[in-house]
Design a protein around this motif. Structure first.
Motif, short mmCIF file in Angstrom:
data_model
loop_
_atom_site.label_atom_id
_atom_site.label_comp_id
_atom_site.label_asym_id
_atom_site.label_seq_id
_atom_site.Cartn_x
_atom_site.Cartn_y
_atom_site.Cartn_z
N GLY A 251 38.71 62.43 131.72
CA GLY A 251 38.01 61.49 130.86
C GLY A 251 38.46 61.56 129.42
O GLY A 251 39.45 62.20 129.07
N LYS B 22 43.18 58.95 133.81
CA LYS B 22 42.07 59.88 134.03
C LYS B 22 42.20 61.14 133.19
O LYS B 22 41.18 61.70 132.76
CB LYS B 22 42.00 60.26 135.51
CG LYS B 22 41.85 59.08 136.45
CD LYS B 22 40.59 58.28 136.16
CE LYS B 22 40.43 57.13 137.16
NZ LYS B 22 39.24 56.29 136.85
N GLN C 282 36.26 69.11 125.83
CA GLN C 282 37.04 67.87 125.70
C GLN C 282 37.80 67.81 124.39
O GLN C 282 38.31 66.75 124.01
CB GLN C 282 36.10 66.66 125.78
CG GLN C 282 35.30 66.55 127.06
CD GLN C 282 36.16 66.41 128.29
OE1 GLN C 282 36.15 67.26 129.17
NE2 GLN C 282 36.90 65.31 128.36
N PRO D 112 43.01 58.70 127.75
CA PRO D 112 42.09 57.80 128.47
C PRO D 112 41.28 56.97 127.48
O PRO D 112 41.23 57.27 126.27
CB PRO D 112 41.18 58.76 129.25
CG PRO D 112 41.92 60.07 129.27
CD PRO D 112 42.70 60.11 127.98
#
Length: 279
Positions: free
Chosen positions: A21, A43, A72, A150
């Motif tokens: 993500g 992805k 992330q 992404p």
């Protein structure tokens, strides 16, 4: 080993991202070329670093690039192949810049350029070292970073002279550049600090915060909320849309700003020896 192989030999490193993500990328790369591609079908993010050399300082910099991932948040630090800048002086005339740093100095006499310095007096053209007998064996070749992200990703880019191009839409872009250029298609929030550089963005749909010194800013369509512009000897051109809301705060010192379509916003301006036109 064939000549064809030698001609296309290069150093390339792919940095995979073990996270799915959107991510928040923090990239520091002082010079070269940066390409960011936002792909809604992607992805997992990944970064590719490459240069047209198999050895030398640029190849070493790619191999020594520091990478860390926390959740992330991806941090990438590309070493400076030209060494530390130290103290420096930048002169900007007519959109062109000249920077003097370190060393002893540069003299231009009767059209000839004389370079002296602690590093031996070297000349670089487009990142490649040039000597009296031709390119040096350990030339500093330009580094290119190609970033694949992404959708809904965010990016922080810190650079001195790298040319940066962003394709697709970023949720947020923070940019800190000196004498470099940035071209982006579409971003949500834009936070930029620009010195003697150029920033051109097609669409900004979120908050806008820009500090501009002797540079250029152009935004094709601003439909965000709350904009703050602080310019010193810079040039700004922005076209606001009816969807833009909130405040528009402009502070100008020896700068020039032309903003259209913004008359419906809550406008605040402070001008010192500059020119601001808002309509």
């Amino acid at each position: 080993m064939s000549l064809d192989f030698l001609e296309f030999a290069m150093t390339e490193r792919t940095i995979p991202v073990d996270a799915f993500g959107p991510i928040a990328l923090d990239l520091t790369m002082k010079a070269g070329t940066i390409r960011v591609v936002v792909d809604p079908a992607l992805k997992q993010a990944h970064v590719v670093l490459k240069t047209e050399a198999t050895s030398g300082p640029s190849a070493d910099a790619i191999r020594d690039t520091a990478v860390s991932l926390r959740g992330q948040n991806l941090k990438v630090r590309v070493p400076d192949v030209a060494g530390g800048m130290g103290g420096s002086t930048t002169i900007s005339v007519g959109g062109n810049t000249t920077t003097f740093s370190g060393g002893s100095g540069v003299q231009i006499v009767n059209g000839n350029v004389h370079v002296t310095g602690h590093g031996g007096g070297k000349v670089f053209i487009n990142g490649r070292e040039v000597t009296a007998t031709g390119p040096a064996g350990d030339a500093v070749t330009p580094i290119t970073a190609v970033v694949h992200l992404p959708a809904r990703s965010e990016t922080l880019i810190s650079t001195h002279t790298a040319d940066t191009v962003i394709k697709g839409e970023l949720a947020r872009l923070e940019y800190d550049g000196t004498s470099g250029s940035l071209t982006a298609e579409r971003v949500g929030d834009l936070d930029a600090t620009v010195t003697s550089g150029s920033v051109i963005v097609g669409d900004v749909t979120g908050a806008l915060d820009v500090n501009l010194t002797s540079g250029n800013l152009g935004i094709g369509a601003y439909s965000g909320r709350d904009a703050r512009l602080n310019l010193t000897s810079g040039n700004v051109r922005i076209a606001a849309t009816p969807q833009a809301t909130g405040r528009l705060v402009v502070s100008a010192t020896s700068g020039c700003a032309r903003i259209t379509g913004a008359s419906h916003l809550n406008i605040r301006r402070r001008v010192t020896s500059g020119y601001v036109q808002i309509s």
